[in-house]
Design an enzyme around this catalytic site. Structure first.
Site, short mmCIF file in Angstrom:
data_model
loop_
_atom_site.label_atom_id
_atom_site.label_comp_id
_atom_site.label_asym_id
_atom_site.label_seq_id
_atom_site.Cartn_x
_atom_site.Cartn_y
_atom_site.Cartn_z
N GLU A 99 0.78 -1.24 0.00
CA GLU A 99 0.00 0.00 0.00
C GLU A 99 0.81 1.30 0.00
O GLU A 99 0.75 2.08 0.95
CB GLU A 99 -0.96 -0.01 1.20
CG GLU A 99 -1.97 -1.13 1.15
CD GLU A 99 -3.02 -1.10 2.27
OE1 GLU A 99 -2.86 -0.29 3.22
OE2 GLU A 99 -3.99 -1.86 2.19
N GLU A 124 -5.72 -8.25 -0.06
CA GLU A 124 -6.41 -8.07 1.23
C GLU A 124 -7.86 -7.74 0.95
O GLU A 124 -8.16 -6.95 0.06
CB GLU A 124 -5.82 -6.89 2.03
CG GLU A 124 -4.42 -7.07 2.53
CD GLU A 124 -3.94 -5.88 3.38
OE1 GLU A 124 -4.77 -5.03 3.79
OE2 GLU A 124 -2.73 -5.81 3.63
C1 GLC Z 1 -3.50 -2.58 5.80
C2 GLC Z 1 -2.73 -2.17 7.00
C3 GLC Z 1 -3.09 -3.08 8.16
C4 GLC Z 1 -4.58 -3.01 8.42
C5 GLC Z 1 -5.31 -3.40 7.17
C6 GLC Z 1 -6.80 -3.18 7.34
O1 GLC Z 1 -2.92 -3.74 5.34
O2 GLC Z 1 -1.38 -2.23 6.74
O3 GLC Z 1 -2.41 -2.73 9.33
O4 GLC Z 1 -4.94 -3.85 9.48
O5 GLC Z 1 -4.88 -2.66 6.05
O6 GLC Z 1 -7.07 -1.85 7.65
#
Ligand code: GLC
Length: 367
Positions: free
Chosen positions: A174, A292
């Site tokens: 990110e 993610e």
């Molecule tokens: C990103 C951040 C992580 C967070 C996630 C969800 O990966 O680096 O720390 O928990 O997003 O917000």
């Protein structure tokens, strides 16, 4: 005395045999026997191996492992494998374990800890993504941290160059703030060149500036002649639903109670985002990964499960691999209190009666 010495000798021999046994066992059946850097890998086939994955978040991405209440244990890999996941993504805060002046040496003990984590995953035939996560300083002062960022990759690439092709390097989690798209497109090019010196064919994962936002894919420029890349984005839309009550998001208390029930409009919004991304993938002939996605535990479980299932299936029908955020912390698909899966989430991710995983080469265009 003699007796004690014999005991020691026996104990040492036993330990040595055990270690040999362990290293035999942890040998990845997919590993190249000659121990050379992998070449000739198809990025679409490798993306299919990532398939359905989970992030081991809040562990090695904390300033020190354990600071955020997660310490990676061997049994986690058994759980993850037997639940049906194909891969793990390991977010790692290397910047907290490398010296701050040239040559920016990574602490050996930390590197060994990551080696152990990778070996645990390989011992269960799980593919592994390692990244540079939470390098917060480079987002604020990119120029001051560029050499250190590249030096970390020089070391990691050399250290892991003979690992099997199922180890993926993800350049930087990110990029955001002052590491905006124009600069990031330059840095990523240099990082790729650096890594390619020792890893000519390893599959690298790279995402766009602006927090890997799915809508920012169009700002990403990657080297056209490097075919061994997977492109990643993260998905947390609608943000007010997924991040309600998240302590690290100012103002998110006000979003508590936001539900996601899968109305037509809600589903169409997600489908639109994914089909735009899929079109970018097809137009650029690149495999895509959702590195993610997840909804925080302050949202109600029924909404979380519905959203999670819809996002996972939408990714799959668009030919994308994915990694759920995350295993055992605030978004956890596994509950550390009850030592059991959060089954609504696990079933949403890995449906018991699902058709075979569709992540594949469906988006491949002729070369
Ligand atoms: C990103 C951040 C992580 C967070 C996630 C969800 O990966 O680096 O720390 O928990 O997003 O917000």
């Amino acid at each position: 005395m003699a007796k004690i010495r014999w005991k020691r000798v026996l104990a040492r021999t036993a330990l040595a045999l055990l270690l040999i046994g362990c290293s035999e066992k942890s040998k990845n059946p997919m590993s190249p026997e000659d121990g050379t850097s992998p070449t000739g890998l198809d990025p679409f086939a490798q993306n299919a191996k990532l398939g359905r994955g989970v992030n081991l978040g809040n562990a090695l991405e904390a300033p020190n492992e354990g600071d955020w209440d997660v310490t990676i244990k061997s049994e986690y890999f058994d759980l993850i494998k037997s639940a049906g996941f194909n891969s793990v993504r390991i977010p790692i805060r290397w910047s907290a374990h490398a010296s701050t002046s040239a040559p920016y040496v990574i602490a050996t003990s930390f590197l060994q800890r990551v080696d152990w984590v990778i070996a645990q995953a390989f011992a269960r035939q799980l593919a592994v993504v390692i990244n540079i996560h939470h390098y917060d300083e480079i987002m604020i002062e990119p120029a001051a941290h560029k050499a250190r960022f590249l030096a970390i990759w020089t070391q990691l690439a050399a250290h892991y160059k003979n690992q099997p092709g199922d180890l993926f390097f993800e350049l930087l989690n990110e990029p955001n703030s002052l590491l905006a798209s124009e600069l990031w497109n330059q840095y990523l090019q240099e990082a790729i060149t650096t890594i390619r010196q020792t890893n000519p064919g390893r599959i690298l994962i790279v995402g766009p500036a602006n927090w890997y936002n799915i809508g920012s894919l169009k700002t990403l420029t990657i080297p056209a002649d490097d075919k061994s890349l997977i492109v990643a984005v993260h998905y947390y839309n609608p943000f007010q639903f997924t991040h309600q009550g998240a302590e690290w998001v100012p103002g998110s208390e006000a979003w508590l109670g936001t539900r996601w029930t899968g109305t037509l409009a809600e589903r169409q919004a997600i489908q639109r985002d994914f089909s735009e991304a899929a079109s970018w993938g097809a137009a650029n002939n690149r495999p895509l990964n959702i590195g993610e996605f997840g909804a925080y535990s302050k949202a109600d479980m029924s909404s979380r499960a519905l959203w999670t299932e819809f996002v996972a299936r939408t990714a799959e029908t668009n030919g994308m691999s994915w990694h759920y955020w995350e295993f055992i912390a605030g978004f956890g698909v596994y509950n550390s209190m009850t030592n059991n899966w959060n089954y609504p989430l696990l079933n949403a991710l890995i449906p018991k009666t699902s058709p075979a995983l569709t992540v594949a080469s469906s988006f491949r265009l002729p070369p």
